[in-house]
Design an enzyme around this catalytic site. Structure first.
Site, short mmCIF file in Angstrom:
data_model
loop_
_atom_site.label_atom_id
_atom_site.label_comp_id
_atom_site.label_asym_id
_atom_site.label_seq_id
_atom_site.Cartn_x
_atom_site.Cartn_y
_atom_site.Cartn_z
N LYS A 60 -9.53 2.48 -2.42
CA LYS A 60 -9.75 1.83 -1.11
C LYS A 60 -11.16 2.13 -0.59
O LYS A 60 -11.55 3.30 -0.46
CB LYS A 60 -8.69 2.38 -0.15
CG LYS A 60 -8.71 1.82 1.25
CD LYS A 60 -7.44 2.30 1.98
CE LYS A 60 -7.32 1.78 3.39
NZ LYS A 60 -6.03 2.08 4.00
N CYS A 119 -5.76 -2.75 2.30
CA CYS A 119 -5.49 -2.79 3.75
C CYS A 119 -6.72 -2.99 4.65
O CYS A 119 -7.21 -4.09 4.81
CB CYS A 119 -4.68 -1.59 4.18
SG CYS A 119 -3.99 -1.87 5.84
N GLU A 145 0.84 -1.21 0.00
CA GLU A 145 0.00 0.00 0.00
C GLU A 145 0.88 1.27 0.00
O GLU A 145 1.86 1.34 0.76
CB GLU A 145 -0.87 -0.01 1.26
CG GLU A 145 -1.84 1.15 1.34
CD GLU A 145 -2.70 1.13 2.61
OE1 GLU A 145 -2.34 0.45 3.59
OE2 GLU A 145 -3.75 1.81 2.61
#
Ligand SMILES: NC(=O)NCCC(=O)O
Length: 416
Positions: free
Chosen positions: A220, A257, A145
């Protein structure tokens, strides 16, 4: 004997201290290495069976790494491991073997260095690791990330926004060269600046095709508000849904994540047909390490796909101390990013993890036919009863929702 192993021989107190300062586990690079160095081979095999599962009834096979790649890994000081997941041969389908790579790394320069130098130093560090992946025939490679910058989102300082780049910016161009050179799909999670929409900032993974073309991007979905992860100061929840990218080597998706804590997020990529889901991450030991080996593996099992989990390594210290509203005194770093990148398979097996403190490249061969084989065996899709959950979720979203709770009538009766 490597340094970390020597440290492992020292007494309890110094082991403890060392594991805090260098990120090792009692002097070992990973739990898997600690176990194999300390257990009798037979005991170790049994422990591995329980911890890592079996692939076609056998312990996961290592892939022999050529000497040339081994010397690159020692010259550039990165952990290099390679494994092969097994699937049954089918009568009506050719096997669909792909070689997949994950890279974890620490930053290079102090966070006080000029930003461009910081970014370019990461490029330089990654070059030999990506070249090693390419030379070893990796088909799909995923980086960690926000790989092109320190994970500065703990600070809440806006100057780190300068690292944000358009989808076709310098970091993408850097990786496009490797994609072309090695005929490799590359997943590049960056801090994105959307110049066409008012310079909005996103946490985005760009999918670069094996011809160096940009296939698409995913932003994300779930932004953390936990501990020092002050990411909501910088970017909003993504607006790209749950795309699955059909590449030359299979259908892939990216769950960035903190999205790994959301089972419905994993499910949605599965419903769209993902065969491999990557989870590029930045997370620290104190916060999430007990969750790390569980969540991705559970997602791989529940959704009948492979998962590639990547976490950065090292401690990144920032010039100005910060607090995060969790009662801790002010501090200047997130804590230790514990690496430990690994793959999980739909049959519940998983690879050992990369180092907890060193840069690394993890390769795995996988036959994507395993995804359907597990769907046929366990029938999780078939038995899922989605209509029950669609109905519950639809009701839950309404303001007048009432939880379905049936109370024991005796609970509220006065005793006589
Ligand atoms: N980068 C990121 O979302 N980290 C949040 C912490 C965690 O999910 O472990």
């Amino acid at each position: 004997m490597e340094r970390s192993e020597e440290i492992g021989k020292e007494n309890g107190d110094s082991e403890q201290k060392q594991s805090v300062t260098d990120g090792s586990i009692c002097g070992y690079e990973s739990l898997d290495r600690l176990l194999s160095a300390n257990l009798q081979p037979q005991v170790c095999q049994e422990v591995s069976r329980l911890l890592l599962g079996l692939s076609c009834g056998q312990p996961l096979q290592s892939i022999a790494i050529p000497e040339s790649a081994k010397s690159l890994s020692s010259e550039h000081d990165f952990d290099l491991q390679a494994f092969s997941f097994c699937a049954d041969k089918e009568l009506l389908r050719e096997s669909r073997m792909v070689r997949v790579g994950l890279i974890q790394n620490s930053i290079v320069l102090p966070t006080t260095a000029p930003f461009l130098d910081q970014k370019r130093a990461i490029f330089q560090k990654l070059k030999p690791i990506i070249d090693t992946a390419g030379a070893l025939g990796v088909n799909i490679l995923c980086l960690q990330e926000a790989w092109m910058m320190p994970f500065a989102f703990c600070t809440r300082e806006k100057r780190w926004c300068e690292f944000a780049e358009p989808v076709d910016g310098e970091s993408t161009q850097f990786l496009q060269e490797f994609a072309r050179k090695y005929n490799m799909v590359v997943i590049s999670p960056i801090l994105e600046r959307d110049v066409n929409h008012g310079e909005t900032i996103w946490n985005t993974a760009i999918i670069i095709g094996n011809h160096g073309n940009i296939i698409g991007k995913h932003r994300k979905n779930h932004i953390p508000r936990v501990g020092d992860f002050n990411e909501s100061t910088y970017y909003m929840e993504g607006n790209t849904g749950h795309p699955v990218f059909e590449t030359a080597y299979g259908k892939i998706a990216v769950n960035i994540c903190y999205g790994r804590h959301h089972p419905l997020n994993w499910l949605a990529f599965g419903l769209n047909g993902a065969e491999i889901v990557f989870n590029p991450s930045a997370t620290v030991g104190e916060l999430s390490e007990p969750m790390w080996p569980i969540e991705a593996r559970n997602a791989a099992i529940a959704n009948s796909y492979f998962v590639g989990s990547i976490n950065r390594v090292g401690t990144e210290t920032f010039p100005n101390p910060f607090t995060s509203g969790d009662g801790k005194p002010q501090h200047s770093d997130f804590g230790h990013f514990y690496g430990s990148s690994h793959f999980s398979a739909p049959d519940a097996s998983c690879t050992p993890s990369l180092s907890r403190y060193k840069d690394g490249l993890l390769l795995s061969d996988m036959d994507l036919n395993l995804c359907r084989q597990l769907k046929d065996k366990w029938g999780f899709r078939m038995t899922a009863r989605y209509e029950l959950y669609a109905d519950l979720l639809a009701r839950y979203l309404k303001p007048d929702f009432e939880p379905q709770v049936i109370s024991d009538p005796l609970l509220h009766k006065k005793s006589s």
